[in-house]
Scaffold this active site. Structure first.
Site, short mmCIF file in Angstrom:
data_model
loop_
_atom_site.label_atom_id
_atom_site.label_comp_id
_atom_site.label_asym_id
_atom_site.label_seq_id
_atom_site.Cartn_x
_atom_site.Cartn_y
_atom_site.Cartn_z
N GLN A 42 0.85 -1.19 0.00
CA GLN A 42 0.00 0.00 0.00
C GLN A 42 0.88 1.24 0.00
O GLN A 42 1.35 1.69 1.04
CB GLN A 42 -0.92 0.00 1.23
CG GLN A 42 -1.88 -1.18 1.26
CD GLN A 42 -2.97 -1.05 0.22
OE1 GLN A 42 -3.34 0.04 -0.18
NE2 GLN A 42 -3.48 -2.18 -0.24
N CYS A 43 1.08 1.82 -1.17
CA CYS A 43 2.07 2.87 -1.36
C CYS A 43 1.79 4.13 -0.55
O CYS A 43 2.70 4.74 -0.02
CB CYS A 43 2.18 3.21 -2.84
SG CYS A 43 3.49 4.39 -3.24
N PHE A 44 0.51 4.55 -0.44
CA PHE A 44 0.22 5.83 0.18
C PHE A 44 -0.33 5.69 1.61
O PHE A 44 -0.84 6.64 2.17
CB PHE A 44 -0.75 6.64 -0.69
CG PHE A 44 -0.04 7.41 -1.78
CD1 PHE A 44 0.38 8.72 -1.58
CD2 PHE A 44 0.26 6.80 -2.98
CE1 PHE A 44 1.05 9.41 -2.55
CE2 PHE A 44 0.94 7.48 -3.98
CZ PHE A 44 1.33 8.79 -3.77
#
Length: 210
Positions: free
Chosen positions: A117-119
């Protein structure tokens, strides 16, 4: 994704860096080249899911400001270590926001999040606004050049994408003495991008291959 990969393949022939700003016609998500599709599919409800040519995690796309920066092997950025090119591109974005009177900071360290989950969390040198990640990027460096793909999730304040893009270009002119010129893909580049789009990025067999 197809045009970004085609730019990486052709940047030596083009002989100069290319900065590309682009957006999305519908909500979607891209995910890192090395991620497992089954894990990505479970982690987000966004569709379509498109595998990037770069690494990193899941990036939601809708109202974000997406960009890519491609440099040939003879360019200064190509010789930087990955962590340094990552830091430098986010300093560039940070300074653009500062020019627009918006205070941000580079993340001093990594903050763990759910896998892929990048953000949700952040990596070292991601860009933060009030402690929340608003810009991240992924890279691919090979003998052809360096490709940086980034996403900016703009803070919820009065700010236009055009102002930010102009600030990015203006800083490069001031700090690095860059003379910008309008870029349009030539026939070779466009044909390659079209081929990659049809034969690779639009194919389930590619996006699900891991």
């Amino acid at each position: 994704m197809a045009l970004d990969e085609a730019l990486l393949e052709n940047v030596s022939r083009l002989g100069k860096p290319v900065l590309r700003f682009y957006g999305w016609t519908e909500p979607a998500a891209t995910f890192g080249y090395f991620q497992k599709f089954s894990e990505v599919e479970r982690a987000t409800l966004l569709r379509p899911l498109i595998r990037r040519p770069t690494g990193g995690g899941i990036v939601p796309h809708d109202a974000d400001w997406t960009y890519s920066f491609v440099v040939p092997p003879n360019h200064e950025w190509y010789s930087l270590k990955a962590i340094e090119s990552y830091r430098r591109v986010h300093e560039w974005i940070q300074n653009a926001f500062e020019k627009l009177k918006i205070e941000t900071e580079l993340a001093p360290n990594c903050k763990k999040s759910l896998p892929g989950q990048c953000f949700v969390g952040n990596e070292k040198f991601d860009l933060l606004w009030h402690g929340k990640k608003i810009a991240g990027a992924a890279q691919r460096r090979n003998k052809l050049g360096l490709l940086i793909q980034g996403s900016v999730q703009p803070p919820p304040i009065s700010l236009t994408r055009t102002d930010w893009e102009n600030a990015m270009r203006g800083l490069a002119q001031t700090d690095w003495k860059i003379k910008w010129s309008e870029f349009s893909p030539d026939a070779v580049l466009q044909e390659r991008a079209n081929g990659l789009s049809l034969q690779k990025y639009s194919q389930n067999s590619y996006n699900r291959k891991r």
